[in-house]
Design a protein around this motif. Structure first.
Motif, short mmCIF file in Angstrom:
data_model
loop_
_atom_site.label_atom_id
_atom_site.label_comp_id
_atom_site.label_asym_id
_atom_site.label_seq_id
_atom_site.Cartn_x
_atom_site.Cartn_y
_atom_site.Cartn_z
N GLY A 118 0.77 -1.24 0.00
CA GLY A 118 0.00 0.00 0.00
C GLY A 118 0.80 1.28 0.00
N GLY A 119 2.15 1.21 -0.10
CA GLY A 119 2.96 2.42 -0.02
C GLY A 119 2.88 3.29 -1.27
N LYS A 120 3.38 4.51 -1.15
CA LYS A 120 3.32 5.46 -2.28
C LYS A 120 4.66 5.63 -3.00
N GLY A 121 5.76 5.26 -2.38
CA GLY A 121 7.06 5.28 -3.06
C GLY A 121 7.45 6.63 -3.62
N THR A 122 7.24 7.70 -2.85
CA THR A 122 7.45 9.04 -3.38
C THR A 122 8.92 9.36 -3.68
N ARG A 123 9.86 8.64 -3.06
CA ARG A 123 11.28 8.94 -3.32
C ARG A 123 11.72 8.48 -4.71
N PHE A 124 10.84 7.73 -5.40
CA PHE A 124 11.11 7.35 -6.79
C PHE A 124 10.35 8.23 -7.78
N TRP A 125 9.83 9.36 -7.31
CA TRP A 125 9.19 10.32 -8.21
C TRP A 125 10.24 10.83 -9.21
N PRO A 126 9.87 11.09 -10.47
CA PRO A 126 8.51 11.06 -11.05
C PRO A 126 8.15 9.76 -11.74
N ARG A 127 8.97 8.72 -11.59
CA ARG A 127 8.57 7.45 -12.15
C ARG A 127 7.48 6.80 -11.30
N SER A 128 7.67 6.82 -9.99
CA SER A 128 6.64 6.34 -9.07
C SER A 128 5.70 7.49 -8.75
N THR A 129 4.41 7.28 -8.96
CA THR A 129 3.42 8.32 -8.71
C THR A 129 2.33 7.78 -7.81
N GLU A 130 1.49 8.67 -7.31
CA GLU A 130 0.40 8.23 -6.44
C GLU A 130 -0.56 7.29 -7.18
N GLU B 295 -7.44 -2.49 2.48
CA GLU B 295 -7.42 -1.34 3.37
C GLU B 295 -8.34 -0.24 2.83
N PRO B 296 -9.20 0.31 3.65
CA PRO B 296 -10.05 1.41 3.19
C PRO B 296 -9.26 2.66 2.79
N ASP B 297 -8.06 2.81 3.34
CA ASP B 297 -7.22 3.97 3.05
C ASP B 297 -5.78 3.60 3.41
N GLN B 298 -4.83 4.41 2.96
CA GLN B 298 -3.42 4.20 3.29
C GLN B 298 -3.11 4.90 4.61
N ARG B 299 -2.87 4.10 5.66
CA ARG B 299 -2.60 4.68 6.98
C ARG B 299 -1.29 4.18 7.57
N ASP B 300 -0.35 3.74 6.74
CA ASP B 300 0.96 3.24 7.14
C ASP B 300 0.86 1.81 7.68
N THR B 301 1.98 1.29 8.19
CA THR B 301 2.06 -0.16 8.43
C THR B 301 1.38 -0.64 9.71
N ALA B 302 1.22 0.19 10.72
CA ALA B 302 0.56 -0.28 11.95
C ALA B 302 -0.90 -0.66 11.69
N PRO B 303 -1.71 0.22 11.11
CA PRO B 303 -3.08 -0.20 10.79
C PRO B 303 -3.12 -1.37 9.81
N CYS B 304 -2.18 -1.41 8.86
CA CYS B 304 -2.15 -2.50 7.89
C CYS B 304 -1.91 -3.84 8.58
N VAL B 305 -0.95 -3.90 9.50
CA VAL B 305 -0.65 -5.14 10.21
C VAL B 305 -1.83 -5.53 11.11
N ALA B 306 -2.45 -4.55 11.75
CA ALA B 306 -3.63 -4.85 12.58
C ALA B 306 -4.75 -5.41 11.73
N LEU B 307 -4.96 -4.84 10.56
CA LEU B 307 -5.97 -5.34 9.63
C LEU B 307 -5.68 -6.80 9.25
N ALA B 308 -4.42 -7.09 8.96
CA ALA B 308 -4.04 -8.46 8.58
C ALA B 308 -4.33 -9.44 9.71
#
Length: 349
Positions: A8-20, A80-93
């Motif tokens: 679910g990450g956005k990978g912004t440090r690979f902009w402009p190849r990686s985009t939202e 995931e209903p939204d991107q909220r970083d890894t803590a909510p993601c792991v809890a969801l799993a």
């Protein structure tokens, strides 16, 4: 053992190849035949049954996952209903699996790491699994550092060996160390009990639930609801990494040190550790014409680029934008793109 790939990450440090719209895990960054997500999936698929691999992904990227991993069944998608970083993601799993009566050891792993030695990885994971079967026990893979890296977090382990399984040592984790300065990183790697934090954790869903109840009760309470109520509550959760939320507070935390090739493909310069450079130390992608260029990364998607007389530079041109950045400043790309997006939102408003 089961695997949960977090995509679910956005990978912004690979902009402009990686985009939202299409972040790095859905791109062919470390291979010309498969995306980062596909490589991660195949890594686990070579050793685990197909039905034991899950993908956690936000709703907006669900079409990309289905396109790239068409054999995944609906029951293997943790949405995931939204991107909220890894803590909510792991809890969801954890909630997802426990609600289905599943409490075998799971590996929660990012979707954007480069690990070519699949067999060695699985041996390390099996060693970790043998310890993670114990209640409230968490195991992580600790990477033996090969350089003074400032872009990774570190972990400090005990000198004492708790056990040896499948040819791997297992040590207790004593402390986490935030991303250090260059000077601090150079000091850290002199210690044989210091490792990079891989972000790969091995634990049971019930272990995750126990620590969530203890240290993040408000977060965990979200999963007592369902349907639209759960979606609404999830979207209101603060963004928080699982390291900060619970891992740094865990009482029974161990690491399996590993020395095989591993890389967090998080920045443009990480590609220099995957691909061979030319005689001048350059990585060139696309229609690039360098003259007197050294130790630079130049990527062109749609047009010819002529680069003259520069050193240690990153130049990336795609339909989404142009990035020009000294290698030494690449950790600031994420910050710069956040400012760019904020400015665009302000203009819309």
């Amino acid at each position: 053992m089961k695997a949960v790939i977090m995509a679910g990450g956005k990978g912004t440090r690979f902009w402009p190849r990686s985009t939202e719209e299409k972040p790095k895990q859905f791109l062919q960054l470390a291979s010309d035949r498969a995306t980062m997500l596909q490589q991660t999936y195949e890594r686990f698929r070579s050793c685990l049954a197909e039905e034991d691999i899950y993908v956690a992904v936000s709703e907006n990227y669900l079409p990309l996952v289905r396109e790239q991993l068409p054999t995944l069944k609906a029951g293997q998608l943790m949405i995931e209903p939204d991107q909220r970083d890894t803590a909510p993601c792991v809890a969801l799993a954890a909630s997802f699996l426990l609600n289905r009566g599943i409490d075998e050891v799971i590996v929660t792993a990012p979707s954007d790491q480069f690990i070519p030695e699949t067999a060695q990885l699985m041996e390390a994971l099996r060693a970790a699994e043998s310890v993670a079967e114990e209640d409230e026990t968490v195991v992580t893979l600790g990477i033996v550092p090969t350089r003074a890296e400032t872009g990774f977090g570190y972990i400090a382990a005990s000198e004492q060996v708790r056990a040896e399984r499948y040819g791997h040592l297992i040590k207790e984790v004593k402390a986490f160390i935030e991303k250090p300065t260059k000077e601090k990183a150079e000091q850290l790697i002199q210690d044989s009990n210091i490792y990079w934090n891989s972000g790969i954790f091995i634990w049971k869903p019930s272990t995750i639930a126990a620590y969530m109840r203890r240290y993040q009760p408000q977060l965990w309470s979200v999963f007592q609801s369902s349907g639209d109520a759960l979606k609404q509550a999830y979207r209101q959760l603060p963004k928080q990494s699982v390291d900060y939320a619970i891992i740094e507070k865990v009482e029974k935390l161990y690491t399996v040190p590993i020395a095989f090739l591993w890389d967090d493909v998080g920045t443009w310069t990480s590609l220099e550790r995957i691909f061979d450079t030319d005689g001048e130390g350059n990585l060139l992608f696309g229609s690039v014409y360098p003259h007197g260029v050294r130790r630079s990364i130049v990527y062109s998607e749609n047009q010819r680029i002529v680069v003259i007389g520069v050193e240690d530079l990153i130049v990336v041109s795609t339909e989404h934008g142009l990035l020009i950045c000294p290698k030494s400043e690449e950790q600031k790309v994420k910050e710069a793109i956040a400012a760019l997006n904020s400015d665009q939102e302000d203009r819309k408003g």
